[in-house]
Motif scaffolding. Structure first.
Motif, mmCIF file in Angstrom:
data_model
loop_
_atom_site.group_PDB
_atom_site.id
_atom_site.type_symbol
_atom_site.label_atom_id
_atom_site.label_comp_id
_atom_site.label_asym_id
_atom_site.label_seq_id
_atom_site.Cartn_x
_atom_site.Cartn_y
_atom_site.Cartn_z
ATOM 1 N N GLU A 260 0.814 -1.212 0.000
ATOM 2 C CA GLU A 260 0.000 0.000 0.000
ATOM 3 C C GLU A 260 0.845 1.259 0.000
ATOM 4 O O GLU A 260 0.416 2.315 -0.452
ATOM 5 C CB GLU A 260 -0.911 -0.001 1.228
ATOM 6 C CG GLU A 260 -1.996 -1.060 1.193
ATOM 7 C CD GLU A 260 -2.898 -0.952 2.406
ATOM 8 O OE1 GLU A 260 -2.557 -0.163 3.314
ATOM 9 O OE2 GLU A 260 -3.920 -1.657 2.430
ATOM 10 N N THR A 261 2.029 1.147 0.503
ATOM 11 C CA THR A 261 2.882 2.335 0.620
ATOM 12 C C THR A 261 3.548 2.716 -0.696
ATOM 13 O O THR A 261 4.161 3.780 -0.787
ATOM 14 C CB THR A 261 3.965 2.095 1.678
ATOM 15 O OG1 THR A 261 4.772 0.978 1.265
ATOM 16 C CG2 THR A 261 3.333 1.787 3.026
ATOM 17 N N PHE A 262 3.432 1.840 -1.693
ATOM 18 C CA PHE A 262 4.084 2.144 -2.968
ATOM 19 C C PHE A 262 3.307 3.215 -3.721
ATOM 20 O O PHE A 262 2.074 3.118 -3.873
ATOM 21 C CB PHE A 262 4.174 0.873 -3.815
ATOM 22 C CG PHE A 262 4.864 1.093 -5.130
ATOM 23 C CD1 PHE A 262 6.249 1.149 -5.219
ATOM 24 C CD2 PHE A 262 4.123 1.252 -6.302
ATOM 25 C CE1 PHE A 262 6.871 1.353 -6.428
ATOM 26 C CE2 PHE A 262 4.738 1.449 -7.511
ATOM 27 C CZ PHE A 262 6.124 1.506 -7.571
ATOM 28 N N ASP A 263 3.976 4.218 -4.209
ATOM 29 C CA ASP A 263 3.343 5.329 -4.921
ATOM 30 C C ASP A 263 3.450 5.080 -6.427
ATOM 31 O O ASP A 263 4.551 5.077 -6.994
ATOM 32 C CB ASP A 263 4.037 6.637 -4.547
ATOM 33 C CG ASP A 263 3.300 7.841 -5.112
ATOM 34 O OD1 ASP A 263 2.195 7.649 -5.686
ATOM 35 O OD2 ASP A 263 3.807 8.970 -4.993
ATOM 36 N N GLU A 264 2.312 4.857 -7.012
ATOM 37 C CA GLU A 264 2.315 4.586 -8.465
ATOM 38 C C GLU A 264 2.607 5.846 -9.264
ATOM 39 O O GLU A 264 3.106 5.766 -10.390
ATOM 40 C CB GLU A 264 0.959 4.027 -8.897
ATOM 41 C CG GLU A 264 0.607 2.705 -8.267
ATOM 42 C CD GLU A 264 -0.703 2.186 -8.802
ATOM 43 O OE1 GLU A 264 -0.819 2.086 -10.044
ATOM 44 O OE2 GLU A 264 -1.618 1.905 -8.001
ATOM 45 N N TYR A 265 2.234 6.968 -8.736
ATOM 46 C CA TYR A 265 2.328 8.220 -9.479
ATOM 47 C C TYR A 265 3.437 9.102 -8.904
ATOM 48 O O TYR A 265 3.277 10.331 -8.761
ATOM 49 C CB TYR A 265 0.997 8.957 -9.454
ATOM 50 C CG TYR A 265 -0.140 8.085 -9.896
ATOM 51 C CD1 TYR A 265 -0.332 7.795 -11.250
ATOM 52 C CD2 TYR A 265 -1.023 7.519 -8.974
ATOM 53 C CE1 TYR A 265 -1.364 6.984 -11.665
ATOM 54 C CE2 TYR A 265 -2.058 6.703 -9.375
ATOM 55 C CZ TYR A 265 -2.230 6.438 -10.733
ATOM 56 O OH TYR A 265 -3.248 5.631 -11.151
ATOM 57 N N ALA A 266 4.505 8.474 -8.577
ATOM 58 C CA ALA A 266 5.638 9.244 -8.082
ATOM 59 C C ALA A 266 6.245 10.068 -9.220
ATOM 60 O O ALA A 266 6.111 9.702 -10.404
ATOM 61 C CB ALA A 266 6.702 8.298 -7.494
ATOM 62 N N PRO A 267 6.866 11.170 -8.915
ATOM 63 C CA PRO A 267 7.464 11.985 -10.001
ATOM 64 C C PRO A 267 8.552 11.210 -10.735
ATOM 65 O O PRO A 267 9.293 10.421 -10.155
ATOM 66 C CB PRO A 267 8.054 13.199 -9.247
ATOM 67 C CG PRO A 267 8.116 12.788 -7.826
ATOM 68 C CD PRO A 267 7.021 11.793 -7.581
ATOM 69 N N TRP A 268 8.586 11.421 -12.043
ATOM 70 C CA TRP A 268 9.515 10.685 -12.908
ATOM 71 C C TRP A 268 10.953 11.156 -12.667
ATOM 72 O O TRP A 268 11.232 12.351 -12.551
ATOM 73 C CB TRP A 268 9.137 10.896 -14.371
ATOM 74 C CG TRP A 268 10.092 10.275 -15.340
ATOM 75 C CD1 TRP A 268 11.034 10.901 -16.067
ATOM 76 C CD2 TRP A 268 10.181 8.899 -15.660
ATOM 77 N NE1 TRP A 268 11.721 10.008 -16.836
ATOM 78 C CE2 TRP A 268 11.214 8.755 -16.612
ATOM 79 C CE3 TRP A 268 9.496 7.750 -15.240
ATOM 80 C CZ2 TRP A 268 11.577 7.534 -17.149
ATOM 81 C CZ3 TRP A 268 9.848 6.532 -15.789
ATOM 82 C CH2 TRP A 268 10.896 6.444 -16.721
ATOM 83 N N ILE A 269 11.797 10.172 -12.583
ATOM 84 C CA ILE A 269 13.221 10.482 -12.379
ATOM 85 C C ILE A 269 13.902 10.467 -13.739
ATOM 86 O O ILE A 269 13.865 9.455 -14.448
ATOM 87 C CB ILE A 269 13.873 9.464 -11.428
ATOM 88 C CG1 ILE A 269 13.168 9.498 -10.069
ATOM 89 C CG2 ILE A 269 15.365 9.737 -11.288
ATOM 90 C CD1 ILE A 269 13.657 8.439 -9.108
ATOM 91 N N GLU A 270 14.466 11.547 -14.115
ATOM 92 C CA GLU A 270 15.140 11.630 -15.402
ATOM 93 C C GLU A 270 16.525 11.019 -15.274
ATOM 94 O O GLU A 270 17.474 11.639 -14.782
ATOM 95 C CB GLU A 270 15.243 13.093 -15.852
ATOM 96 C CG GLU A 270 13.906 13.695 -16.235
ATOM 97 C CD GLU A 270 14.085 15.021 -16.940
ATOM 98 O OE1 GLU A 270 15.239 15.434 -17.128
ATOM 99 O OE2 GLU A 270 13.078 15.635 -17.300
#
Length: 803
Positions: A260-270
């Protein structure tokens, strides 16, 4: 501190302790008796079967319990018992509470009844040992006995406590204590054994107590947590899933990330830079195709646009409109019995046909009418060599009862033949095309709408004594010329049928042609190996006199005639008697001439000598009195030649092909494939784009020269060889004559529109000639102005058919 708590819990006196011990003794005796009756060596209070003791130790301890008079216990055993009792008394209250909360699946009725009493008795014994050192002998015996019993219960409680703590607190550090070491094997191998496997110490993991469906049902009703209880197949334990486990399972079923703690919409890392370099990595320029529009895509778009324009592809709106107009379609949900089963392994499987059911004749007691009489039996035996013609493949017999029926002698053979038919005979789907007969016949106009055309016999020209091979008319349509095997050429007046002149020749007349030039009165006559330029002196006198004046003096020329032409043909002036007959020039050839034809302007003419090989075709010129050989190599046995009405083309027909030559360019233009065995004659349409070819194998071929080199239509209207065909110069008519004495008039309309094919309609069959020596009609010729047709036959007559 734990001992003080236990002492506070137990507030009874020694009398109470003795009462408790007596009660416990009675319960133990009842329990041992119940185990003996059921022949069960295990403790009924252990529902999980997780006790790690061997069966021999269990028997020894149970014997110690049942033996009340055993008093010779060693001092070492008493000291061990006292130490174990002290350890039990020192256990924390939390363990007692955890034991009380063990589920229904982990304890029996005996556990519920006697667990509290055991604890009380244990605490009383422990308290009495520490507080009163001067107890009597009976009390010490009971103490020793109760110590052995408490040792067994202590092992049970420790096992239960370990199991509960492991799955309640998610502590798997001691998982190897209960782990089944049998490995990844089918657990049904242990169905016949009382254990499930072995733990890390090599001890057997006993099976839990079995439950029937009724017990499982009652447990499901009583236990509110039954839905979240699962059974471990390796150890037989019942594991209760926690809320976190249930939530994890539901997330997995919902195709979500388990954590549940995983963020699917985390900011993209370039991971790589998005900045464009100013200096290119490659030093060569871009291709031209990289900035030009794609040709392939352009063609694809054009193709799709054309498909949309022509209606081959429907837009979504059009598809919705069509779908709305359609009625609802109903279909069967299940296949019925009369439909073949679809096999996935075999594409379009066709089941083998079933054998016909037996009839009355195959009965062991058939009716009398099905039995053979002597005549039928004789007929059946007569067809021994052709058994497929028999009505039945056996002779019906009659028996009084079924037990008198002998074995069928042909059973093995018929079974074998049936098997051969099943796997040797191919079964395939044949597409049956049902076409109505009216659809095969083209829709043609009615003959009434195609008038005028010749329908009746009007005149008959009689005068020749032998077969008339050739006929022709002048351009005005007033006179008719005919050539016969009686070596005569006759001039007829068409309207009256009167013979105006008869000219005798030296050989059989095979071809006559009137000059198409109206300013000249000339007839080409092919007689034997001679070609005669004949002036008939009929019609306009001025034209006849002008013709004589033109042909009187031979022109002088300085052209040297080649040896090849000189040996082929010789021009000469006619003699006096020949001149009186009308001869104006005579061409003597080295072979027999079978056909002559004029050019459209009336100056050139062509002669055919089939036996001349590479000199079989000659072209002569009247004005210059000379001939030439257009071909140097033989292309086959030449049958006939024709000039194009408006172009400098020469049609040369050999046995199986028609070649078209350009006389100006001196080259082959086209080769027509007739697909026949032998060509007899041909005629060309006045427009010059269509050609009629007659063959000796009963065909009439219509060639559209602008369409193809193969026949546009093949007319099989005659039963024997076709010897004459002709086009009308003005009307859309053509006719064909055959050795079957029939003349067929057909409508042949040629349109100016090149996209419209010619219309061919057979109109009338006329049959008035008589056969002679298996010959019928030799030549067919239309009147130049009227819808009339002339035919010359082997019966020595010429017939005129008019409308």
């Amino acid at each position: 501190m734990p001992k003080e708590r236990l002492k506070r819990k137990i507030s009874g006196s020694e009398k109470q302790v003795e009462d408790v011990l007596e009660k416990q003794k009675e319960e133990d005796e009842d329990e041992n008796l119940w185990n003996v009756v059921n022949d069960d060596e295990e403790d009924s209070s252990d529902s999980d079967g997780d006790i790690e003791e061997s069966e021999e130790e269990f028997k020894i301890e149970s014997d110690d319990e049942n033996d009340e008079d055993h008093s010779n216990t060693d001092d070492e055993e008493e000291e061990e018992e006292e130490e174990e009792e002290d350890e039990e008394a020192e256990t924390d209250d939390d363990e007692d509470l955890s034991e009380k909360t063990v589920g229904n699946g982990l304890r029996d009725e005996s556990d519920v009844d006697g667990s509290d009493n055991d604890k009380i008795s244990d605490s009383n014994i422990d308290n009495s040992k520490h507080n009163n050192d001067s107890t009597n002998q009976k009390k010490s015996k009971n103490t020793k006995k109760q110590g052995l019993k408490n040792k067994i219960n202590e092992n049970k409680n420790e096992t239960k406590t370990v199991i509960e703590d492991e799955y309640a607190d998610y502590d798997t550090s001691d998982e190897e204590d209960i782990r089944n070491t049998v490995g990844n094997i089918p657990m049904n191998w242990y169905d016949e054994y009382r254990h499930l496997g072995y733990d890390w110490d090599g001890n057997k993991i006993l099976k839990p107590e079995g439950q029937d469906q009724l017990d499982a049902f009652l447990k499901r009703i009583d236990d509110p947590d039954f839905w979240r209880t699962v059974k471990d197949p390796q150890t037989g334990q019942e594991v209760k899933l926690t809320d976190e486990d249930v939530k994890l399972i539901r997330r997995i079923q919902g195709q979500k990330i388990p954590d549940e703690t995983f963020d699917e919409y985390a900011p993209w890392i370039e991971w790589f830079t998005s900045e464009v370099m100013k200096t290119p990595i490659r030093k060569f320029p871009e291709h031209k195709r990289s900035f030009l529009p794609s040709k392939y895509e352009e063609k694809k778009v054009e193709k799709l646009a054309r498909a949309l324009k022509m209606g081959w592809i429907k837009t979504k709106e059009e598809q919705d409109k069509l779908r709305a107009k359609k009625e609802p379609q109903f279909y069967m949900l299940w296949q019925t019995d009369d439909q073949a089963d679809e096999m996935r392994r075999i594409y379009k499987h066709i089941p083998a046909p079933k054998r016909h059911l037996p009839g009355h004749a195959e009965s062991y007691n058939p009716p009398a009418e099905y039995l053979f009489d002597e005549k039928e039996l004789k007929q059946w035996n007569k067809l021994k060599d052709s058994p497929w013609k028999r009505k039945l493949h056996f002779v019906p017999q009659k028996f009084d009862s079924l037990r008198k029926v002998p074995a069928y002698s042909r059973y093995i053979k018929e079974r074998f033949l049936r098997c051969l038919d099943l796997y040797l005979c191919p079964r395939a789907i044949k597409m049956k095309l049902t076409i109505e007969p009216e659809a095969l016949v083209p829709k043609l106009p009615s003959p009434r709408d195609l008038q005028p055309f010749p329908t009746v016999l009007s005149l008959e020209y009689v005068g020749h004594s032998d077969m008339i091979r050739t006929i022709d008319t002048d351009k005005t349509g007033q006179y008719l010329v005919s050539g016969s095997d009686d070596c005569t050429v006759k001039i007829w007046e068409i309207n009256t049928g009167r013979c105006l002149k008869t000219i005798q020749t030296d050989a059989v007349i095979r071809s006559v042609k009137w000059c198409p030039n109206s300013s000249l009165s000339l007839i080409l006559v092919a007689s034997g190996n001679k070609v005669i330029l004949l002036n008939p002196h009929v019609g306009d006198t001025l034209v006849c006199n002008k013709t004589d004046a033109v042909l009187k003096d031979a022109p002088t020329t300085d052209i040297i005639i080649s040896e090849r032409v000189r040996t082929t043909v010789e021009w000469r002036e006619p003699e006096e008697d020949e001149y009186a007959k009308g001869y104006r020039a005579v061409l003597t050839h080295f072979k027999e001439v079978t056909q002559v034809t004029w050019h459209g302007r009336g100056d050139y003419f062509a002669c055919v000598m089939p036996d001349g090989q590479n000199r079989s075709v000659l072209i002569g010129q009247v004005s210059k009195r000379r001939s030439q050989l257009p071909f140097s190599k033989p292309k086959g046995l030449v049958q006939c030649v024709l000039f194009h009405p408006s172009k400098p083309f020469l049609f040369v027909a050999t046995q199986r092909h028609v070649r078209i030559y350009d006389l100006m360019k001196q080259m082959l233009v086209k080769k027509l494939l007739t697909n026949c065995k032998w060509i007899s004659t041909m005629d060309i349409h006045p427009g010059g784009d269509n050609l009629l070819v007659a063959t000796y194998d009963r065909k009439v071929l219509w060639f559209d020269l602008d369409l193809s080199t193969k026949p546009y239509q093949t007319l099989r209207l005659h039963g024997t060889a076709v010897r004459g065909v002709s086009f009308h110069k003005r009307y859309p008519l053509f006719a064909s004559g055959s050795d079957d004495k029939s003349l067929i008039i057909s409508h042949g309309m040629v349109y100016n529109d090149l996209m419209q094919n010619p219309l061919i309609v057979p109109l009338k069959r006329l049959q008035n000639h008589k056969s002679a020596n298996d010959f019928g009609i030799f030549d067919v010729h239309f009147h130049p102005l009227q819808p009339w047709v002339f035919t010359s036959g082997a019966d020595g007559t010429i017939k005129l058919y008019s409308n």
